[in-house]
Motif scaffolding. Structure first.
Motif, PDB file in Angstrom:
ATOM      1  N   ALA A  20     -19.284  -4.434 -24.934  1.00  0.00           N
ATOM      2  CA  ALA A  20     -17.859  -4.684 -25.151  1.00  0.00           C
ATOM      3  C   ALA A  20     -17.109  -3.423 -25.532  1.00  0.00           C
ATOM      4  N   GLY A  21     -17.722  -2.571 -26.360  1.00  0.00           N
ATOM      5  CA  GLY A  21     -17.004  -1.401 -26.844  1.00  0.00           C
ATOM      6  C   GLY A  21     -15.761  -1.816 -27.605  1.00  0.00           C
ATOM      7  N   ARG A  22     -14.652  -1.201 -27.266  1.00  0.00           N
ATOM      8  CA  ARG A  22     -13.391  -1.502 -27.952  1.00  0.00           C
ATOM      9  C   ARG A  22     -12.530  -2.497 -27.175  1.00  0.00           C
ATOM     10  N   THR A  23     -13.110  -3.181 -26.208  1.00  0.00           N
ATOM     11  CA  THR A  23     -12.376  -4.185 -25.444  1.00  0.00           C
ATOM     12  C   THR A  23     -11.784  -5.231 -26.386  1.00  0.00           C
ATOM     13  N   VAL A  88     -14.246   3.647 -38.749  1.00  0.00           N
ATOM     14  CA  VAL A  88     -15.502   2.918 -38.592  1.00  0.00           C
ATOM     15  C   VAL A  88     -15.433   1.924 -37.434  1.00  0.00           C
ATOM     16  N   VAL A  89     -14.510   2.168 -36.515  1.00  0.00           N
ATOM     17  CA  VAL A  89     -14.390   1.339 -35.324  1.00  0.00           C
ATOM     18  C   VAL A  89     -15.590   1.576 -34.400  1.00  0.00           C
ATOM     19  N   GLU A  90     -15.779   0.675 -33.467  1.00  0.00           N
ATOM     20  CA  GLU A  90     -16.865   0.780 -32.495  1.00  0.00           C
ATOM     21  C   GLU A  90     -16.799   2.091 -31.716  1.00  0.00           C
ATOM     22  N   VAL A  91     -17.921   2.498 -31.185  1.00  0.00           N
ATOM     23  CA  VAL A  91     -17.979   3.671 -30.312  1.00  0.00           C
ATOM     24  C   VAL A  91     -17.020   3.480 -29.141  1.00  0.00           C
ATOM     25  N   ASP A  92     -16.336   4.543 -28.757  1.00  0.00           N
ATOM     26  CA  ASP A  92     -15.533   4.513 -27.537  1.00  0.00           C
ATOM     27  C   ASP A  92     -16.475   4.811 -26.376  1.00  0.00           C
ATOM     28  N   TYR A  93     -16.919   3.754 -25.713  1.00  0.00           N
ATOM     29  CA  TYR A  93     -17.860   3.907 -24.603  1.00  0.00           C
ATOM     30  C   TYR A  93     -17.171   4.272 -23.291  1.00  0.00           C
ATOM     31  N   GLY A  94     -15.872   4.419 -23.322  1.00  0.00           N
ATOM     32  CA  GLY A  94     -15.149   4.872 -22.140  1.00  0.00           C
ATOM     33  C   GLY A  94     -15.389   3.986 -20.936  1.00  0.00           C
ATOM     34  N   ASP A  95     -15.825   4.606 -19.831  1.00  0.00           N
ATOM     35  CA  ASP A  95     -16.020   3.890 -18.575  1.00  0.00           C
ATOM     36  C   ASP A  95     -17.169   2.888 -18.630  1.00  0.00           C
ATOM     37  N   TRP A  96     -17.998   2.992 -19.652  1.00  0.00           N
ATOM     38  CA  TRP A  96     -19.100   2.036 -19.807  1.00  0.00           C
ATOM     39  C   TRP A  96     -18.645   0.723 -20.433  1.00  0.00           C
TER      40      TRP A  96
END
Length: 244
Positions: A20-23, A88-96
């Motif tokens: 999900a990342g930051r979705t 402390v937000v989730e990793v920004d996984y970008g295109d993933w």
């Protein structure tokens, strides 16, 4: 000062196998809601002492701590502040982001994430080394704000798997490349005491009720401690799962 690290409960992305990342709009599934509801009971021994509940701004973390915030509002001392912290937000996984994990496992970067995470930079997103820097800097700054000056004031941080693993790796004195050895399950509790000499990791991946020593020793006990903290961890999987 002692920080209680809580990973958010199981999310709909966990259930569907999606990173999900930051979705936006990713909340807890039914089991995650149950885990959130059980959290105050697991923290019974420290509820009266909690000075703050800090969380990631994402929905799944807000839903995880909501029952705890309600419970704290009923205590004699009133509610501890709920603090939303972007660091402390989730990793920004970008295109993933928002892609199935089974598809990501075939990407060349997946091997780097598994074996050399310190070198992993997600396309269109951030690197895990950057995540480690922002999260460890944040937890130390927050500890100064909410930990109290007597070493006996616990506070709580609710965040995400890779973020919490980075914090724990730092507290354990591990290189980030070894952080995949740490397991942090949904709704698990890990605890770090930031003493004057060094961080002390009191429990990792605890999935039961939490018991803490009132005042962790500042100096390490020769031969080992007498055993006052509750430690529980799961076996995990052979290959680490990133993110959610």
């Amino acid at each position: 000062m002692t920080v209680i690290l809580v990973r958010h409960g199981r999310s709909t992305a966990n259930t569907s196998g999606v990173l999900a990342g930051r979705t936006e709009g990713i909340g807890l599934d039914a089991h995650g809601v149950s885990q959130a509801g059980a959290l105050p009971g697991r923290l019974t021994e420290v509820l009266e002492d909690l000075t703050a509940v800090v969380r990631s701004p994402l929905q799944r973390c807000a839903e995880t701590v909501a029952p705890l915030i309600t419970q704290l509002g009923q205590r004699a001392g009133g509610a501890a502040p709920e603090v939303v912290d972007e660091r402390v937000v989730e990793v920004d996984y970008g295109d993933w982001s928002n892609r199935p994990l089974r598809d990501l496992a075939s990407e060349p970067l997946w091997k780097t994430v598994q074996q050399h995470p310190a070198a992993a930079v997600f396309p269109g997103g951030e690197g895990l080394a950057e995540v480690s820097r922002r999260a460890t800097t944040a937890v130390r700054a927050l500890d100064k704000l909410y930990g109290g000056d007597d070493g006996g004031r616990p506070w709580l941080l609710c965040s995400h798997g890779d973020v919490l693993k980075a914090i724990l790796a730092d507290a354990l004195g591990m290189h980030l490349d070894a952080f995949q050895r740490i397991v942090v399950d949904p709704a698990s509790i890990s605890v770090v005491h930031y003493g004057t000499a060094r961080p002390q990791v009191l429990t990792v991946n605890n999935v039961g009720a939490l018991t803490l020593p009132r005042r962790p020793a500042q100096a390490a006990t020769v031969g080992g401690s007498t055993g006052t903290a509750c430690v529980s961890s799961s076996a995990g999987t052979v290959e680490a799962t990133i993110g959610e």
